[in-house]
Design a protein around this motif. Structure first.
Motif, PDB file in Angstrom:
ATOM      1  N   GLY A  70       0.805  -1.213   0.000  1.00  0.00           N
ATOM      2  CA  GLY A  70       0.000   0.000   0.000  1.00  0.00           C
ATOM      3  C   GLY A  70       0.840   1.265   0.000  1.00  0.00           C
ATOM      4  O   GLY A  70       0.444   2.282  -0.590  1.00  0.00           O
ATOM      5  N   ARG A  71       1.995   1.210   0.656  1.00  0.00           N
ATOM      6  CA  ARG A  71       2.878   2.382   0.649  1.00  0.00           C
ATOM      7  C   ARG A  71       3.517   2.596  -0.720  1.00  0.00           C
ATOM      8  O   ARG A  71       3.905   3.714  -1.067  1.00  0.00           O
ATOM      9  N   ALA A  72       3.657   1.510  -1.498  1.00  0.00           N
ATOM     10  CA  ALA A  72       4.318   1.608  -2.800  1.00  0.00           C
ATOM     11  C   ALA A  72       3.341   1.768  -3.947  1.00  0.00           C
ATOM     12  O   ALA A  72       3.701   2.312  -4.998  1.00  0.00           O
ATOM     13  N   GLN A  73       2.107   1.304  -3.788  1.00  0.00           N
ATOM     14  CA  GLN A  73       1.113   1.306  -4.853  1.00  0.00           C
ATOM     15  C   GLN A  73      -0.138   2.047  -4.396  1.00  0.00           C
ATOM     16  O   GLN A  73      -0.665   1.771  -3.310  1.00  0.00           O
ATOM     17  N   PRO A  74      -0.665   2.954  -5.220  1.00  0.00           N
ATOM     18  CA  PRO A  74      -1.782   3.793  -4.767  1.00  0.00           C
ATOM     19  C   PRO A  74      -3.142   3.099  -4.723  1.00  0.00           C
ATOM     20  O   PRO A  74      -3.929   3.360  -3.815  1.00  0.00           O
ATOM     21  N   ASP A  75      -3.453   2.236  -5.702  1.00  0.00           N
ATOM     22  CA  ASP A  75      -4.821   1.725  -5.811  1.00  0.00           C
ATOM     23  C   ASP A  75      -4.977   0.380  -5.109  1.00  0.00           C
ATOM     24  O   ASP A  75      -5.397  -0.616  -5.686  1.00  0.00           O
ATOM     25  N   THR A  76      -4.611   0.351  -3.841  1.00  0.00           N
ATOM     26  CA  THR A  76      -4.683  -0.868  -3.033  1.00  0.00           C
ATOM     27  C   THR A  76      -5.779  -0.713  -1.983  1.00  0.00           C
ATOM     28  O   THR A  76      -6.037   0.384  -1.487  1.00  0.00           O
ATOM     29  N   HIS A  77      -6.427  -1.841  -1.661  1.00  0.00           N
ATOM     30  CA  HIS A  77      -7.549  -1.820  -0.734  1.00  0.00           C
ATOM     31  C   HIS A  77      -7.529  -3.071   0.138  1.00  0.00           C
ATOM     32  O   HIS A  77      -6.956  -4.089  -0.228  1.00  0.00           O
ATOM     33  N   VAL A  78      -8.188  -2.957   1.274  1.00  0.00           N
ATOM     34  CA  VAL A  78      -8.485  -4.111   2.119  1.00  0.00           C
ATOM     35  C   VAL A  78      -9.978  -4.102   2.392  1.00  0.00           C
ATOM     36  O   VAL A  78     -10.516  -3.103   2.895  1.00  0.00           O
ATOM     37  N   ALA A  79     -10.646  -5.198   2.034  1.00  0.00           N
ATOM     38  CA  ALA A  79     -12.046  -5.360   2.397  1.00  0.00           C
ATOM     39  C   ALA A  79     -12.094  -5.987   3.788  1.00  0.00           C
ATOM     40  O   ALA A  79     -11.573  -7.095   3.989  1.00  0.00           O
ATOM     41  N   VAL A  80     -12.683  -5.288   4.722  1.00  0.00           N
ATOM     42  CA  VAL A  80     -12.826  -5.791   6.086  1.00  0.00           C
ATOM     43  C   VAL A  80     -14.232  -6.349   6.227  1.00  0.00           C
ATOM     44  O   VAL A  80     -15.219  -5.617   6.095  1.00  0.00           O
ATOM     45  N   LEU A  81     -14.352  -7.640   6.485  1.00  0.00           N
ATOM     46  CA  LEU A  81     -15.649  -8.305   6.618  1.00  0.00           C
ATOM     47  C   LEU A  81     -16.026  -8.326   8.096  1.00  0.00           C
ATOM     48  O   LEU A  81     -15.285  -8.879   8.926  1.00  0.00           O
ATOM     49  N   ALA A  82     -17.148  -7.730   8.428  1.00  0.00           N
ATOM     50  CA  ALA A  82     -17.574  -7.638   9.824  1.00  0.00           C
ATOM     51  C   ALA A  82     -18.964  -8.220   9.993  1.00  0.00           C
ATOM     52  O   ALA A  82     -19.886  -7.884   9.242  1.00  0.00           O
ATOM     53  N   GLY A  83     -19.114  -9.115  10.966  1.00  0.00           N
ATOM     54  CA  GLY A  83     -20.414  -9.672  11.307  1.00  0.00           C
ATOM     55  C   GLY A  83     -21.085  -8.844  12.383  1.00  0.00           C
ATOM     56  O   GLY A  83     -20.717  -7.702  12.655  1.00  0.00           O
ATOM     57  N   ARG A  84     -22.100  -9.439  13.047  1.00  0.00           N
ATOM     58  CA  ARG A  84     -22.830  -8.705  14.081  1.00  0.00           C
ATOM     59  C   ARG A  84     -21.920  -8.330  15.247  1.00  0.00           C
ATOM     60  O   ARG A  84     -22.036  -7.266  15.830  1.00  0.00           O
ATOM     61  N   GLU A  85     -20.992  -9.247  15.584  1.00  0.00           N
ATOM     62  CA  GLU A  85     -20.249  -9.089  16.819  1.00  0.00           C
ATOM     63  C   GLU A  85     -18.764  -8.836  16.610  1.00  0.00           C
ATOM     64  O   GLU A  85     -18.108  -8.296  17.504  1.00  0.00           O
ATOM     65  N   ALA A  86     -18.215  -9.224  15.472  1.00  0.00           N
ATOM     66  CA  ALA A  86     -16.769  -9.146  15.329  1.00  0.00           C
ATOM     67  C   ALA A  86     -16.373  -9.139  13.864  1.00  0.00           C
ATOM     68  O   ALA A  86     -17.173  -9.471  12.979  1.00  0.00           O
ATOM     69  N   THR A  87     -15.126  -8.767  13.625  1.00  0.00           N
ATOM     70  CA  THR A  87     -14.558  -8.859  12.285  1.00  0.00           C
ATOM     71  C   THR A  87     -14.342 -10.325  11.937  1.00  0.00           C
ATOM     72  O   THR A  87     -13.830 -11.107  12.749  1.00  0.00           O
ATOM     73  N   THR A  88     -14.751 -10.735  10.736  1.00  0.00           N
ATOM     74  CA  THR A  88     -14.663 -12.141  10.348  1.00  0.00           C
ATOM     75  C   THR A  88     -13.680 -12.400   9.211  1.00  0.00           C
ATOM     76  O   THR A  88     -13.422 -13.557   8.887  1.00  0.00           O
ATOM     77  N   GLY A  89     -13.165 -11.344   8.588  1.00  0.00           N
ATOM     78  CA  GLY A  89     -12.220 -11.605   7.514  1.00  0.00           C
ATOM     79  C   GLY A  89     -11.615 -10.340   6.938  1.00  0.00           C
ATOM     80  O   GLY A  89     -12.106  -9.222   7.162  1.00  0.00           O
ATOM     81  N   PHE A  90     -10.522 -10.551   6.186  1.00  0.00           N
ATOM     82  CA  PHE A  90      -9.833  -9.461   5.488  1.00  0.00           C
ATOM     83  C   PHE A  90      -9.494  -9.944   4.075  1.00  0.00           C
ATOM     84  O   PHE A  90      -9.006 -11.067   3.893  1.00  0.00           O
ATOM     85  N   PHE A  91      -9.739  -9.090   3.093  1.00  0.00           N
ATOM     86  CA  PHE A  91      -9.485  -9.436   1.696  1.00  0.00           C
ATOM     87  C   PHE A  91      -8.677  -8.312   1.048  1.00  0.00           C
ATOM     88  O   PHE A  91      -9.235  -7.308   0.597  1.00  0.00           O
ATOM     89  N   PRO A  92      -7.344  -8.435   0.996  1.00  0.00           N
ATOM     90  CA  PRO A  92      -6.525  -7.388   0.379  1.00  0.00           C
ATOM     91  C   PRO A  92      -6.474  -7.551  -1.138  1.00  0.00           C
ATOM     92  O   PRO A  92      -6.320  -8.658  -1.656  1.00  0.00           O
ATOM     93  N   PHE A  93      -6.601  -6.442  -1.869  1.00  0.00           N
ATOM     94  CA  PHE A  93      -6.598  -6.538  -3.329  1.00  0.00           C
ATOM     95  C   PHE A  93      -6.176  -5.211  -3.945  1.00  0.00           C
ATOM     96  O   PHE A  93      -6.119  -4.171  -3.273  1.00  0.00           O
ATOM     97  N   GLU A  94      -5.888  -5.244  -5.236  1.00  0.00           N
ATOM     98  CA  GLU A  94      -5.624  -4.044  -6.030  1.00  0.00           C
ATOM     99  C   GLU A  94      -6.694  -3.934  -7.106  1.00  0.00           C
ATOM    100  O   GLU A  94      -7.137  -4.939  -7.651  1.00  0.00           O
ATOM    101  N   ARG A  95      -7.069  -2.710  -7.405  1.00  0.00           N
ATOM    102  CA  ARG A  95      -8.064  -2.466  -8.434  1.00  0.00           C
ATOM    103  C   ARG A  95      -7.366  -2.068  -9.733  1.00  0.00           C
ATOM    104  O   ARG A  95      -6.488  -1.209  -9.741  1.00  0.00           O
ATOM    105  N   ARG A  96      -7.750  -2.713 -10.823  1.00  0.00           N
ATOM    106  CA  ARG A  96      -7.217  -2.391 -12.135  1.00  0.00           C
ATOM    107  C   ARG A  96      -8.331  -1.842 -13.026  1.00  0.00           C
ATOM    108  O   ARG A  96      -9.430  -1.545 -12.557  1.00  0.00           O
ATOM    109  N   ARG A  97      -8.087  -1.737 -14.309  1.00  0.00           N
ATOM    110  CA  ARG A  97      -9.075  -1.162 -15.226  1.00  0.00           C
ATOM    111  C   ARG A  97     -10.313  -2.049 -15.360  1.00  0.00           C
ATOM    112  O   ARG A  97     -10.251  -3.259 -15.160  1.00  0.00           O
ATOM    113  N   LEU A  98     -11.439  -1.416 -15.717  1.00  0.00           N
ATOM    114  CA  LEU A  98     -12.694  -2.095 -16.041  1.00  0.00           C
ATOM    115  C   LEU A  98     -13.206  -2.975 -14.902  1.00  0.00           C
ATOM    116  O   LEU A  98     -13.817  -4.016 -15.120  1.00  0.00           O
TER     117      LEU A  98
END
Length: 381
Positions: A65-93
């Motif tokens: 993330g410090r080296a590349q601008p279009d980076t993201h982490v999807a944080v999956l949260a349930g009723r009570e707690a965080t259940t997952g993390f999905f790191p990815f980069e977004r490209r065209r289209l």
């Protein structure tokens, strides 16, 4: 900035069945991960062995993330707690790739034990039409329908120690072992005593490795990965990172005072991923790359590493030195959107064409050459 999307998710109940629970997907930048989220991410890695991988760590995601601008982490949260993390980069289209792109040697969703998810709804929550992968953990069931195939990753098993690995190698390839030992002795006589620094902090040596690797890419007709300045920045950043879940390690073999081969890789606990390996071509007759792997196995076993992944794909030296293969998956997960349908259509046509090429030896040879020219050999030792 946090974007949200409500998605259903499943979790086994006490009877062992799954139940649907509401899940919110928050999209954040890797540098927005707070201490509590990082601790939760680490706990998920510690609880599930396939996730205990340096390329799946928050440290790797934050460095990219410090080296590349279009980076993201999807944080999956349930009723009570965080259940997952999905790191990815977004490209065209609307196409996504793993964070780090094809530099990443282990890919997937980091999740709590017993949690499953719907791949299409995950992509929808990430605002993606498709997510391409080439080193996906094979046992993540929600992604399995999207596997196009599996690729071998040669590995060295040091769980019984360097002596046991050496004995297995000797039993399987006695001539290879004798010849490698002969070259080490000759190297010592001709240049100087052969030794390894398993975890060098020498920044100049890291630069030397990248220079050797660039030269190798050009000699072999590959795209030079280090023409992208951010890749060199990423390696320097990772080289300075040291934690239980990800440490950048530079291993260097010397003959006397002369550096002759080096490798940069990532460690997490007892697991090590070989990433970038190169040597001084002036010493190629001594097989410095193979000497490096042999010396690394000896030094790493003493340091508590029991598994060395040698990078995707096969080669003669990997086949000679591996204990066995593990497998990762490649493919494309797609959503139900118009763009997702377009990607699925394109993928189907590509698979048909690939099958036709694979059945024709002449076309297959040409296709392999073109692939070398247009795509760098990222992460292959």
């Amino acid at each position: 900035m946090r974007l949200t999307s409500d998605e259903p998710q499943t979790r086994p109940n006490q009877a062992g069945k799954t139940r649907r629970i509401p899940v919110t997907v928050h999209l954040i930048r890797p540098d927005e991960l707070g201490p509590a989220e990082i601790a939760t991410w680490h706990s998920m890695q510690d609880a599930t062995r396939p996730l205990a991988d340096p390329f799946l760590s928050p440290e790797f995601a934050r460095a990219v993330g410090r080296a590349q601008p279009d980076t993201h982490v999807a944080v999956l949260a349930g009723r009570e707690a965080t259940t997952g993390f999905f790191p990815f980069e977004r490209r065209r289209l609307g196409v996504g790739v793993p964070i780090g792109g094809w530099l990443s040697l282990s890919q997937g969703l980091i999740h709590a034990e017993g949690v499953s998810w719907d791949a299409r709804k995950l992509l929808s929550g990430c605002r993606l039409a498709a997510w391409e992968f080439d080193s996906l953990i094979t046992d993540q069931q929600p992604f399995q329908p999207y596997h196009a195939g599996q690729v071998p990753v040669p590995m060295i098993d040091l769980s019984q120690g360097a002596g046991a690995y050496r004995a297995q190698l000797q039993a399987r390839s006695p001539r290879f072992c004798r010849e490698l030992d002969r070259k080490i002795r000759k190297f010592g006589r001709d240049v100087g005593e052969v030794r390894i620094v398993p975890d060098s902090r020498d920044v100049d040596m890291l630069r030397m490795l990248m220079s050797w690797k660039s030269d190798q890419y050009r000699r072999t007709g590959h795209v030079d990965t280090f023409e992208r300045p951010w890749v060199a920045e990423l390696l320097h950043d990772l080289h300075q990172t040291r934690s239980d879940h990800m440490t950048g390690m530079l291993s260097v073999v010397y003959a006397g005072n002369q550096p002759v081969a080096a490798q940069f890789g990532l460690r997490a606990g007892s697991l090590f991923h070989g990433w970038f390996t190169a040597y001084d071509p002036r010493f190629s007759s001594y097989s410095p790359g193979m000497i490096l792997i042999k010396k690394m196995a000896e030094g790493f076993a003493a340091a508590g590493i029991d598994t060395i992944y040698m990078g995707r794909g096969s080669s003669s030296y990997k086949d000679a030195m591996k204990s066995r293969d593990v497998f990762v998956a490649e493919g494309v997960a797609t959503s139900r959107s118009v763009l997702g349908v377009a990607h699925r259509t394109k993928i189907s046509a590509t698979r048909w064409a690939t099958g036709a090429v694979n059945r024709h030896p002449g076309l297959l040879k040409g296709a392999r050459r073109i692939r070398r020219l247009v795509r760098p050999a990222h992460g292959r030792m």
